[in-house]
Write an enzyme that holds these catalytic residues in place. Structure first.
Site, PDB file in Angstrom:
ATOM      1  N   GLY A  10       8.669  -1.803  21.122  1.00  0.00           N
ATOM      2  CA  GLY A  10       7.377  -1.204  21.470  1.00  0.00           C
ATOM      3  C   GLY A  10       6.263  -1.681  20.554  1.00  0.00           C
ATOM      4  O   GLY A  10       6.494  -2.194  19.456  1.00  0.00           O
ATOM      5  N   ARG A  14      -0.190   3.825  18.986  1.00  0.00           N
ATOM      6  CA  ARG A  14      -0.848   4.903  18.246  1.00  0.00           C
ATOM      7  C   ARG A  14      -1.012   4.608  16.752  1.00  0.00           C
ATOM      8  O   ARG A  14      -1.715   5.316  16.050  1.00  0.00           O
ATOM      9  CB  ARG A  14      -0.062   6.213  18.460  1.00  0.00           C
ATOM     10  CG  ARG A  14      -0.182   6.744  19.888  1.00  0.00           C
ATOM     11  CD  ARG A  14       0.864   7.807  20.202  1.00  0.00           C
ATOM     12  NE  ARG A  14       2.151   7.220  20.584  1.00  0.00           N
ATOM     13  CZ  ARG A  14       3.220   7.921  20.974  1.00  0.00           C
ATOM     14  NH1 ARG A  14       3.161   9.242  21.012  1.00  0.00           N
ATOM     15  NH2 ARG A  14       4.343   7.309  21.312  1.00  0.00           N
ATOM     16  N   ASN A 170      14.226  16.240  21.769  1.00  0.00           N
ATOM     17  CA  ASN A 170      15.116  15.090  21.722  1.00  0.00           C
ATOM     18  C   ASN A 170      14.704  14.200  20.547  1.00  0.00           C
ATOM     19  O   ASN A 170      13.556  13.790  20.450  1.00  0.00           O
ATOM     20  CB  ASN A 170      14.977  14.322  23.042  1.00  0.00           C
ATOM     21  CG  ASN A 170      15.543  12.914  22.957  1.00  0.00           C
ATOM     22  OD1 ASN A 170      16.506  12.663  22.246  1.00  0.00           O
ATOM     23  ND2 ASN A 170      14.941  11.986  23.706  1.00  0.00           N
ATOM     24  N   LYS A 347       3.533 -14.128 -19.198  1.00  0.00           N
ATOM     25  CA  LYS A 347       4.197 -14.641 -17.992  1.00  0.00           C
ATOM     26  C   LYS A 347       5.376 -15.513 -18.366  1.00  0.00           C
ATOM     27  O   LYS A 347       5.248 -16.374 -19.231  1.00  0.00           O
ATOM     28  CB  LYS A 347       3.194 -15.457 -17.162  1.00  0.00           C
ATOM     29  CG  LYS A 347       3.745 -15.868 -15.812  1.00  0.00           C
ATOM     30  CD  LYS A 347       3.263 -17.226 -15.358  1.00  0.00           C
ATOM     31  CE  LYS A 347       4.046 -18.345 -16.013  1.00  0.00           C
ATOM     32  NZ  LYS A 347       3.760 -19.673 -15.460  1.00  0.00           N
ATOM     33  N   ALA A 419      -7.714 -19.325 -37.955  1.00  0.00           N
ATOM     34  CA  ALA A 419      -8.459 -18.818 -36.802  1.00  0.00           C
ATOM     35  C   ALA A 419      -9.270 -19.930 -36.140  1.00  0.00           C
ATOM     36  O   ALA A 419      -9.741 -20.845 -36.798  1.00  0.00           O
ATOM     37  CB  ALA A 419      -9.386 -17.694 -37.246  1.00  0.00           C
TER      38      ALA A 419
END
Ligand code: UD1
Ligand code: CA
Length: 446
Positions: A10, A14, A170, A347, A419
């Protein structure tokens, strides 16, 4: 012999969706996956899926199942028409046909087992699941006669006002004697409000039709629209959270959190507001998650903190603290007693014990040893525009603020990087390295 047919052809008008209805998901699993999973252990001889609307999309979503046979229903002229299409596949088949609606996802395997047992014992032509609902709107109503047999099922739209008051519905789950069903399938007519062939009309054509009422009506809730989808989601969530609360997990604001069924928790876990667990997660004793964290397919060992962070396909060791605002991406493993702080992305990397990456860093495709201090703003430059390369940093090294490590690169142990350095060659153990242009300082003229 047992054959199972799942109706999934189907359109699901709806739902108002481009996605076929049976592919909408509840707590991360599609409706059809849920229906299939409750048939797994019934040991059926056949599992048939009736597809039609966007057949290929539905089929594609099920490509990991090896045993399914797909039957095409084109056009989709109703549930009875769908079952008529099984004729060729089930030619000569002797036994029971269990029919499941693809849009009834909360069904339990035990219930199907009981239905099958009851059906066989009573030697019925068909036995279907029913439920008594306070608000039966939208369902077919079950009409029984004095001897307790079902005389017919009438769809809501075809009911008289009186019949509509009947609360016995049902559920759309049937166990048929296939031979008896196939004798009446061709007698169906489409004289009804939807001009469709209804499977429910076979009930009045069969010799002995029984219904089997379920204890928990939620189990047979059908999903026709997004509201019903959200009701089922809420039901799953409430069930899961109360289960885990009974096992020693606290939720500060349960309504704002969601869990997946495949996640597992130790005791004394505290789940703060707006925290979501997806896929298969293992959360150890004493973890504190959130507020505002999303954890997917990950393992967190004991006493892990994860505040306002995303953790996806990663493993986090004991006593490690993540966030606020960290993003741990797939194939990452963070060892115990580490700290991944504010605005840090990791990651595909291994981070050793006791290592700290506290502020504003990207660490990708890297292997970091133990007790390393990664300075604020340190970046692994892992991508040359074509390929990704690895960065290795050995134990006890320190990178200064705003260091850029151009991969492939290996930084030895006990190294200190000044740094603002951009490092593009390997650095041996015990070195101090700084790569920075000289400051020019002049007296201003004005
Ligand atoms: C159906 C039952 C109704 C029951 C309810 C339970 C019929 C006529 N009615 O109504 O008595 O109370 O389920 O949830 O059966 N489908 C196909 N091919 C089609 C039409 C539908 O495969 O041509 C599939 C749909 O994809 C869906 C299932 O059958 O998975 C049920 O169809 P749906 O239209 O939702 O039936 P309901 O109106 O809910
Ligand atoms: Ca339905």
């Amino acid at each position: 012999m047992l054959a199972i047919a799942i109706l999934a052809a189907g359109k699901g008008t709806r739902m108002k969706s481009d996605l076929p209805k049976v592919l909408h998901s509840l707590a991360g699993k599609s409706l059809i996956d849920r229906v299939l999973s409750c048939t797994q252990r019934l040991n059926p001889n056949r599992r048939l899926i009736v597809v039609g609307h966007q057949a290929n999309v539905v089929k594609d979503s099920l490509k990991n199942y090896q045993d399914l046979d797909f039957v095409l229903q084109q056009p989709q002229n109703g549930t009875g028409h769908a079952i008529q299409q099984l004729g060729t596949q089930l030619k000569g088949f002797k036994g029971e046909l269990l029919v499941l609606n693809g849009d009834v996802p909360l069904l339990k395997e035990e219930t199907l087992n009981s239905l099958l047992k009851f059906h066989k014992k009573s030697n019925a032509s068909v036995t279907f699941l029913s439920a008594s609902l306070e608000s039966p709107t939208g369902y077919g109503r079950v009409i029984t006669n004095e001897s307790g047999l079902v005389s017919e099922i009438i769809e809501e739209r075809d009911c008289t006002n009186e019949q509509r008051k009947n609360k016995l519905i049902n559920a759309g789950i049937y166990c048929f004697n296939w031979q008896q069903l196939s004798d009446v399938l061709n007698l169906l007519s489409s004289k009804n409000s939807q001009n469709e062939l209804y499977l429910t009309d076979t009930i009045k054509l069969l010799k002995k039709a029984l219904h089997f009422e379920v204890d928990d009506p939620f189990e047979v809730k059908g999903i026709n629209d997004r509201y019903q989808l959200s009701e089922c989601e809420q039901h799953i969530q409430e069930t899961l959270k109360s289960f885990w609360m009974s096992k020693g997990v606290s939720f500060i604001d349960p309504i704002s959190c969601s869990l997946s069924e495949d996640s597992d928790f130790g005791t004394d876990v505290i789940i703060e507001p707006q925290t979501h667990l997806r896929g298969k997660c293992n959360i150890g004793n004493g973890c504190r998650l959130g507020p505002g964290s999303v954890i997917t397919n990950s393992t967190l060992e004991k006493n892990v903190l994860a505040i306002h962070s995303f953790i996806n396909e990663a493993t986090i060791g004991n006593n490690t603290s993540i966030g606020p605002f960290a993003h741990i991406r797939p194939e990452s493993s963070i060892s115990e007693n580490s700290k991944i702080g504010n605005f840090v992305e990791i990651k595909k990397s291994f981070i050793g014990e006791g290592t700290k990456i506290n502020h504003l860093s990207y660490v990708g495709d890297s292997t970091l040893g133990k007790n390393i201090n990664v300075g604020a703003g340190t970046i692994t430059a892992n991508f040359d525009g074509k390929n990704k390369h690895r960065t290795i940093i050995d134990d006890y090294s320190k990178t200064g603020a705003n260091s850029v490590l151009v991969a492939p690169i290996k930084i030895g142990s006990h190294v200190t990087i000044g740094a603002g350095s951009t490092i593009s060659k390997d650095i041996p153990d015990q070195s101090l390295v700084v790569e920075r242009s000289k400051a020019i300082i002049r007296k201003k003229n004005n």
